[in-house]
Design an enzyme around this catalytic site. Structure first.
Site, short mmCIF file in Angstrom:
data_model
loop_
_atom_site.label_atom_id
_atom_site.label_comp_id
_atom_site.label_asym_id
_atom_site.label_seq_id
_atom_site.Cartn_x
_atom_site.Cartn_y
_atom_site.Cartn_z
N ASP A 147 39.48 45.50 42.14
CA ASP A 147 39.43 44.41 43.12
C ASP A 147 38.81 44.86 44.44
O ASP A 147 38.98 46.01 44.84
CB ASP A 147 40.85 43.88 43.36
CG ASP A 147 40.85 42.54 44.07
OD1 ASP A 147 39.80 41.89 44.12
OD2 ASP A 147 41.92 42.16 44.60
N ASN A 199 38.07 33.31 37.15
CA ASN A 199 36.82 33.65 37.85
C ASN A 199 35.71 32.63 37.65
O ASN A 199 34.72 32.62 38.39
CB ASN A 199 36.32 35.05 37.45
CG ASN A 199 37.14 36.18 38.03
OD1 ASN A 199 37.19 37.28 37.49
ND2 ASN A 199 37.82 35.93 39.15
C1 FPP Z 1 37.11 41.56 41.87
O1 FPP Z 1 36.60 41.68 43.18
C2 FPP Z 1 36.13 42.02 40.92
C3 FPP Z 1 35.59 41.24 39.94
C4 FPP Z 1 35.96 39.83 39.73
C5 FPP Z 1 34.57 41.77 39.05
C6 FPP Z 1 34.76 43.19 38.67
C7 FPP Z 1 33.61 43.63 37.89
C8 FPP Z 1 33.04 44.85 38.01
C9 FPP Z 1 33.55 45.90 38.90
C10 FPP Z 1 31.88 45.23 37.16
C11 FPP Z 1 32.06 44.80 35.72
C12 FPP Z 1 31.14 45.49 34.90
C13 FPP Z 1 31.19 45.50 33.57
C14 FPP Z 1 30.30 46.41 32.85
C15 FPP Z 1 32.08 44.67 32.78
P1 FPP Z 1 36.48 40.36 44.05
O2 FPP Z 1 35.12 39.80 43.85
O3 FPP Z 1 37.59 39.42 43.72
O4 FPP Z 1 36.64 40.97 45.48
P2 FPP Z 1 37.30 40.22 46.73
O5 FPP Z 1 38.75 40.03 46.38
O6 FPP Z 1 37.12 41.23 47.83
O7 FPP Z 1 36.56 38.95 46.96
#
Ligand code: FPP
Length: 265
Positions: A31, A79
């Site tokens: 996250d 998401n």
């Molecule tokens: C949460 O951060 C992260 C995600 C929803 C996506 C995570 C995905 C990756 C790290 C890469 C995935 C790669 C593969 C190969 C499957 P957020 O966007 O919710 O962050 P925030 O809470 O700061 O907005």
């Protein structure tokens, strides 16, 4: 921190780790990508891109350490509510990752698994994942389990529906319905429950991740945002895990297993 210092730090932590007491299954809620990008005045997708670099580093670290299963929460059923540009970008990441990394994963005897409903993801993403599932199906090393279009509640509902259909077909009766039976109908069917859950970014919740499987999992939180998460954080989480006494509801050991929030980083 300069690269040389970082490596020395990692080595010092590595030496402290008891190889006999490694968590077999580590699950991670990656996250903080969006906040990392916002703090730099960049579009959120740049954070996800950087988050993928972290993911690669942690997969390598877990494999070198001898972790049995690494589960990564890549995309939740919630998401889809994000702007379509971001959803499209996130959906392209597994394909990009597998395109670049699959041969290396095969070399390392890593087996890919997926938790989640792939029927709703774009065809290109699904095909890339299915190819990786097939190509690594015979591998016997670390399991790399990606949660894609995954939600813990919908996983349990799905398991109940499957069990109900077997009951209606007369294949199960009421006495057959046990915790073990339900667990066998989850996406994680053959995997042991996570021993350790890591969440980055300072949020202290599990956000619909592996609700059933996390019942007795040790939790470790860090305020570090996922793109800044490093091998050092991973090793520190494991070291902290090794100080916990796991009682699984029993009374012999002293209470501990406290909720840990890492203040550093
Ligand atoms: C949460 O951060 C992260 C995600 C929803 C996506 C995570 C995905 C990756 C790290 C890469 C995935 C790669 C593969 C190969 C499957 P957020 O966007 O919710 O962050 P925030 O809470 O700061 O907005």
């Amino acid at each position: 921190m300069p690269e040389k210092e970082k490596v020395t730090n990692d080595l010092a932590l590595l030496q402290k780790i008891d190889r006999e007491k490694l968590p077999f299954h580590v699950a991670i809620i990656m996250d903080g990508n969006g906040r990392w990008a916002r703090q730099r005045g960049l579009p959120r997708i740049v954070g996800h891109k950087k988050g993928m670099d972290t993911l690669k580093q942690i997969v390598t670290c877990a494999h070198e350490l001898g972790i049995g299963v690494l589960s990564l929460y890549a995309f939740s059923t919630e998401n889809w509510k994000r702007p379509s540009l971001e959803v499209d970008f996130l959906m392209r990441l597994p394909e990009e990752y597998l395109h670049k990394e699959l041969d290396r994963l095969i070399e390392k005897n890593i087996k890919i698994m997926v938790a989640g409903d792939l029927s709703q993801v774009p065809e290109r993403t699904r095909l890339a994942i299915e190819k990786a599932l097939i190509k690594t199906s015979g591998n016997t090393g670390m399991v790399l389990n990606f949660a894609v279009n995954y939600g813990g509640r919908s996983e349990i509902v799905r398991a109940c529906k499957k069990i109900l259909s077997f009951i209606l077909e007369g294949r199960y009766s009421e006495e057959d319905i046990t915790e073990e039976l339900l667990a066998r109908h989850l996406y994680t069917v053959n995997l042991p429950d996570p021993d350790l859950l890591i969440r980055s970014s300072g949020e202290i919740r599990i956000s619909n991740f592996m609700l059933w499987q996390l019942a007795y999992t040790e939790l470790w939180f860090t305020k570090t945002l996922w793109p800044d998460f490093s091998r050092e954080h991973f090793l520190r989480a494991i070291l902290d895990y090794q100080t916990r006494e796991r009682r699984f509801g029993n009374i012999q050991a002293k209470a501990h297993g406290k909720l840990h929030i890492d203040e550093e980083g």
